[in-house]
Every structure is written in C-alpha cells, then in structure tokens.
Design a protein around this motif. Structure first.
Motif, PDB file in Angstrom:
ATOM      1  N   THR A  54       0.809  -1.052  -0.021  1.00 41.97           N
ATOM      2  CA  THR A  54       0.012  -0.319   0.120  1.00 41.97           C
ATOM      3  C   THR A  54       0.782   1.025  -0.069  1.00 41.97           C
ATOM      4  O   THR A  54       1.935   1.251   0.796  1.00 41.97           O
ATOM      5  CB  THR A  54      -0.892  -0.102   1.284  1.00 41.97           C
ATOM      6  OG1 THR A  54      -1.711  -1.008   1.248  1.00 41.97           O
ATOM      7  CG2 THR A  54      -1.996   1.051   1.121  1.00 41.97           C
ATOM      8  N   SER A  77       0.521   5.545   0.031  1.00 41.15           N
ATOM      9  CA  SER A  77      -0.432   6.717   0.129  1.00 41.15           C
ATOM     10  C   SER A  77       0.332   7.984  -0.208  1.00 41.15           C
ATOM     11  O   SER A  77       1.350   8.087   0.172  1.00 41.15           O
ATOM     12  CB  SER A  77      -1.048   6.948   1.804  1.00 41.15           C
ATOM     13  OG  SER A  77      -1.747   5.709   2.054  1.00 41.15           O
ATOM     14  N   LYS A 106      -3.070   5.139  -2.969  1.00 40.04           N
ATOM     15  CA  LYS A 106      -4.336   5.718  -2.143  1.00 40.04           C
ATOM     16  C   LYS A 106      -3.825   7.240  -2.426  1.00 40.04           C
ATOM     17  O   LYS A 106      -2.799   7.535  -1.853  1.00 40.04           O
ATOM     18  CB  LYS A 106      -4.677   5.426  -0.834  1.00 40.04           C
ATOM     19  CG  LYS A 106      -5.075   4.187  -0.608  1.00 40.04           C
ATOM     20  CD  LYS A 106      -5.363   3.852   0.856  1.00 40.04           C
ATOM     21  CE  LYS A 106      -6.097   2.395   1.166  1.00 40.04           C
ATOM     22  NZ  LYS A 106      -6.506   2.242   2.471  1.00 40.04           N
ATOM     23  N   ARG A 120      -1.319  -1.360  -3.883  1.00 39.13           N
ATOM     24  CA  ARG A 120      -2.548  -0.325  -3.655  1.00 39.13           C
ATOM     25  C   ARG A 120      -2.303   1.057  -3.766  1.00 39.13           C
ATOM     26  O   ARG A 120      -1.432   1.540  -2.664  1.00 39.13           O
ATOM     27  CB  ARG A 120      -3.722  -0.763  -2.562  1.00 39.13           C
ATOM     28  CG  ARG A 120      -4.746   0.049  -2.685  1.00 39.13           C
ATOM     29  CD  ARG A 120      -5.827  -0.289  -1.653  1.00 39.13           C
ATOM     30  NE  ARG A 120      -6.415  -1.745  -1.976  1.00 39.13           N
ATOM     31  CZ  ARG A 120      -7.128  -2.112  -2.860  1.00 39.13           C
ATOM     32  NH1 ARG A 120      -7.903  -0.907  -3.665  1.00 39.13           N
ATOM     33  NH2 ARG A 120      -7.455  -3.280  -2.820  1.00 39.13           N
TER      34      ARG A 120
END
Lengths: 114, 114
Positions: B10, B12, B111, B109
C-alpha cells in the motif's frame, strides 16, 4: 485496441454445479488467456487458449476442473466445474494485442459459491 | 520458481505529489515488463511497457525505470491525481515460438489523499 466483453459479470452458484464464463473480443486474436484473481490479490494464469488446439494449462489447473473452449478467433469460454467455496474468486479473460505486450482484459466475473 | 513481486503493498500519497511504485522480478530472461492499473470492479488496464534492453521509458505523466543489475522495475507517476487511485501490477512477458506468457506481480494499492 481491442474490446473484450465478458459475461456474466457476477454469479452466485451452488456447490457442485458449474459456471461457464464467456468472452467475446471485437477483433480476431490468436491467443486468449484465462486468469483467476482472489480479492485483493494478483492474477494467476489458469490457461492459454489458442484457436484450433487444446488449451495449455498452468501448474495446479486441470482440464477436468477448468474446461476451455476456443471455437474461433473472437470467442472463448471457461467453465469452472464441480464448484466448491474455494472456487469463489474473480475470473478474467485477456488477449494480447499488436506486438503482444499490451493485453486487454474483460471486466471480470465475480463468482461466489455457496 | 520465477516470480515477480512488489516491495510495498500500500502506498499513500498526497494529491499533486509524485508516486513511485516498485517491483522486483527474478526472471532475467523476460522480454518485456509492463505496468497495469486495476480499478475496483474492473479488469487491469495497460499503462506502459518497457523492453528488456531499455532502462527508461516515458509516457504521459508516467515513467518506467528498469534496473537489470538488481532486477528492479519502478513506475513513477507525476503529479498524482485522485483518479490514479487503484491497484498497480507489474508483469513480465516471456516470448517464444509465437507464444506469450505473462506473469503478474503481487500488486500495490495506491491511495491518493486529497
């Protein structure tokens, strides 16, 4: 580019039954691929389907469980047989285009086995 | 066995900042490396590819870097936008005898924070 229409987009099936997924390409393509994608995970290649020949299956996938048809250069089906809850996943078809590095994908079929 | 994996599951980033998504691969014989973007409920979409004899390739707001010495691939997204939020997969292609084999990495992922 190529457009791949995949259906159904989702289904809920009883264990022991089978689901057949269809993929239609708007252009003729030599190879089509079938993938399985567990939610939140990567794509795992199930098999490669060439028109006029038997599909080539990856390790861990067998024809009896995942029979594939490739009747012409624009269409393929994947059947997931004798369903169990472990088969719940997203199934995707794909076809390489042009030089082969750009593969187009269907939108996926989300299968839930209950 | 051969594998393609990612360092970060992940990432961000603030809107407007640059994003860097990394990938490690193990098959030095792969012919091409590709980045795909997958939005929720959709199939993966091709972003950019790079041939194995190149070390950099630029597209619109994206740059792919290939470091064969350490078997590392990265995707740089400039001025990240909310629409860039998705899961990004690297993939490697091996070509031979007119066939293609795609191996997908784990996925990251992205974000984008407003």
């Amino acid at each position: 580019s190529a457009v791949i229409s995949q259906k159904p987009s989702r289904d809920i099936c009883q264990r022991g039954t089978s689901l057949t997924i269809q993929c239609q390409v708007d252009s003729q393509v030599t190879m089509m691929f079938w993938y399985r994608q567990q939610p939140g995970q990567s794509l795992t290649l199930i098999a490669t389907a060439n028109q006029g020949s038997e599909a080539t299956y990856e390790s861990g996938f067998v024809i009896d469980k995942f029979p594939i048809s490739r009747p012409n250069l624009t269409f393929s089906t994947l059947t997931v047989s004798n369903l169990s809850p472990e088969d719940s996943s997203i199934y995707l078809c794909s076809a390489p285009w042009g030089a082969g590095t750009e593969a187009f994908f269907g939108q996926g079929t989300r299968l839930t086995v209950v | 066995g051969e594998s393609v994996g990612l360092h970060l599951p992940t990432l961000s980033v603030q809107e407007g900042d640059n994003s860097i998504i990394n990938c490690a691969y193990s098959n030095s014989a792969s012919d091409y490396f590709i980045w795909y973007k997958q939005e929720s409920g959709k199939g993966p979409q091709f972003i950019i590819d790079i041939r194995s004899n190149m070390d950099k390739r630029q597209g619109q707001r994206v740059t792919v870097l290939l470091n064969k010495t350490v078997k590392h691939l990265s995707l740089q997204i400039a001025a990240t936008q909310p629409g860039d939020s998705a899961v990004y997969f690297c993939a490697e292609i091996s070509m031979g005898s007119g066939t293609y084999k795609y191996i997908f990495g784990t996925g990251t992922r992205l974000k984008v924070l407003a």
